[in-house]
Design a protein around this motif. Structure first.
Motif, PDB file in Angstrom:
ATOM      1  N   LYS A 210       0.898  -1.202  -0.155  1.00  0.00           N
ATOM      2  CA  LYS A 210       0.129  -0.043  -0.211  1.00  0.00           C
ATOM      3  C   LYS A 210       0.735   1.100  -0.159  1.00  0.00           C
ATOM      4  O   LYS A 210       1.517   1.605   0.617  1.00  0.00           O
ATOM      5  N   SER A 255       0.702  -4.117   3.032  1.00  0.00           N
ATOM      6  CA  SER A 255      -0.570  -3.924   3.580  1.00  0.00           C
ATOM      7  C   SER A 255      -1.579  -4.910   2.119  1.00  0.00           C
ATOM      8  O   SER A 255      -1.031  -3.727   1.015  1.00  0.00           O
ATOM      9  N   THR A 257      -5.168  -5.209   1.824  1.00  0.00           N
ATOM     10  CA  THR A 257      -6.282  -4.357   2.372  1.00  0.00           C
ATOM     11  C   THR A 257      -6.268  -3.852   1.297  1.00  0.00           C
ATOM     12  O   THR A 257      -5.918  -2.899   0.826  1.00  0.00           O
TER      13      THR A 257
END
Ligand SMILES: Cc1cc2nc3c(=O)[nH]c(=O)nc-3n(C[C@H](O)[C@H](O)[C@H](O)COP(=O)(O)OP(=O)(O)OC[C@H]3O[C@@H](n4cnc5c(N)ncnc54)[C@H](O)[C@@H]3O)c2cc1C
Length: 349
Positions: A210, A255, A257
């Motif tokens: 990210k 990350s 997500t």
């Protein structure tokens, strides 16, 4: 101009063959640069993008820094080499790409950070306060030491992506957004898979990293080039866009997500920009955003051939930087195969 979400209907399009030479999957940094490169090499190309527009790609949210030398800090030599090769290709791809170099500074209380960065990198020039002020008058008296990487550049992805699309469109390339077809059903002779993180079915070891960013505007701030502010915890860069707009980037968070921006990251980005110059404290915040950079475990890019498909992925945090050299390699492979096929066909007759 046709709206995104539909196949572009072009006034001057070349007739699209029923079976184009190459179908490009993905219209992010890699897909667009590959499509333009293949097209300029004389191949017929069609582009298929899953999203309704560019805004879903990592490319759209990126800084657009073209910084092969600075990337030596934390990247393998293969990335630096691809970056250097790409720097020779960018002016051909985009005649008005900015080649103003990169300025790197560190807070006065942290000269060790600058010394370390200088050791990790090459092709830089050491600057004192006067040298920094000569390059970026805004930063006069704010930093005592800096490094200047003259061979680097930057681009604005939000200007460049529509420009590359327009070139494709003018060349008669059908570009389909909102595409949810089956690649196996495409009739093209070759497929270039440039789906970024969308290619996890092909690459199970692909991960997202990210990156959070902000866009701010203060017409009173003038910077000619990207400025990196070294910091042991929150290294940051500011990239100038047009009209007093600046991209502040970027965090690097392991990350995978949903690409959301945390309050902590937002605070760090803005605080560091303010540290670069207090005028950023007066800037209007236009956007917070986050993208997922496609990365392999070694953080190096990969070109993989599987039947008629050439997959290019893992461009991590330097996709704009290295896409032209990767695209040139992909084009060379496809053209070489075509020549071989033509010879084989000729010999059979
Ligand atoms: C905050 C941030 C800052 C960055 N700064 C820089 C920088 O300064 N310089 C630099 O060089 N790089 C930078 N990067 C990295 C750069 O953005 C990426 O390396 C690059 O975008 C990767 O290109 P890509 O085409 O592989 O993936 P993407 O740009 O993500 O594009 C992939 C495209 O494929 C599409 N797709 C997915 N699945 C399918 C499917 N099934 N069919 C068709 N299409 C599909 C996606 O919708 C997307 O449009 C930054 C990234 C971030 C997040």
């Amino acid at each position: 101009m046709a709206a995104m979400g539909e196949t572009m209907d072009l006034p001057h399009r070349r007739p699209v063959p029923h079976r184009p030479d190459v179908a490009v999957l993905g219209a992010g940094a890699m897909g667009l640069v590959a499509a333009v490169t293949l097209c300029r090499a004389g191949l017929s190309v069609a582009v298929y993008e899953r999203a309704p527009d560019f805004a879903q790609s990592a490319a759209w949210r990126s800084g657009g820094m073209l910084a092969p030398e600075c990337e030596a800090d934390g990247s393998e030599p293969v990335v630096v080499e691809l970056g250097r090769r790409s720097m020779a290709l960018w002016p051909e791809l985009l005649p008005d790409v900015s080649l103003q170099g990169t300025l790197v500074v560190a807070p006065p209380r942290d000269p060790a950070a600058l010394a370390r960065f200088a050791r990790q990198t090459t092709h830089h020039q050491a600057l004192d306060a006067a040298g920094i002020a000569a390059l970026e008058p805004l930063l006069a008296d704010r930093f005592r030491q800096g490094l200047f990487f003259a061979s680097e550049g930057h681009l604005d992805p939000r200007r460049v992506m529509p420009a590359l699309l327009a070139e494709l469109r003018d060349g008669g390339v059908p570009v389909t957004f909102d595409w949810s077809g089956d690649p196996a059903a495409l009739t093209a002779s070759r497929i270039v898979d440039a789906r970024g993180l969308g290619a996890r079915d092909r690459f199970p070891d692909l991960r997202g990293v990210k990156g959070e960013m902000a866009l701010v505007r203060n017409p009173e701030i003038t910077l000619a080039r990207p400025v990196r502010l070294l910091h042991h915890r929150y290294p940051l860069y500011v990239v100038p866009r047009a009209d007093g707009v600046f991209m502040i980037g970027a965090t690097t968070v392991e990350s995978d997500t949903a690409a959301t921006v945390t309050l902590r990251s937002a605070g760090e980005l803005l605080t560091q920009a303010y540290t670069l110059h207090p005028a950023f404290g007066e800037a209007e915040v236009l956007e917070f955003n986050a993208g997922l950079r496609p990365a392999f475990p070694d953080n190096n890019p990969r070109i993989e051939v599987d039947g008629r498909t050439v997959a290019v992925n893992g461009l991590y945090r330097h996709g704009w930087l290295i896409a032209p050299a990767l695209a040139a390699d992909v084009a060379a492979m496809i053209l070489a195969d075509r020549t071989e096929d033509a010879h084989a066909h000729h010999d059979q007759r």
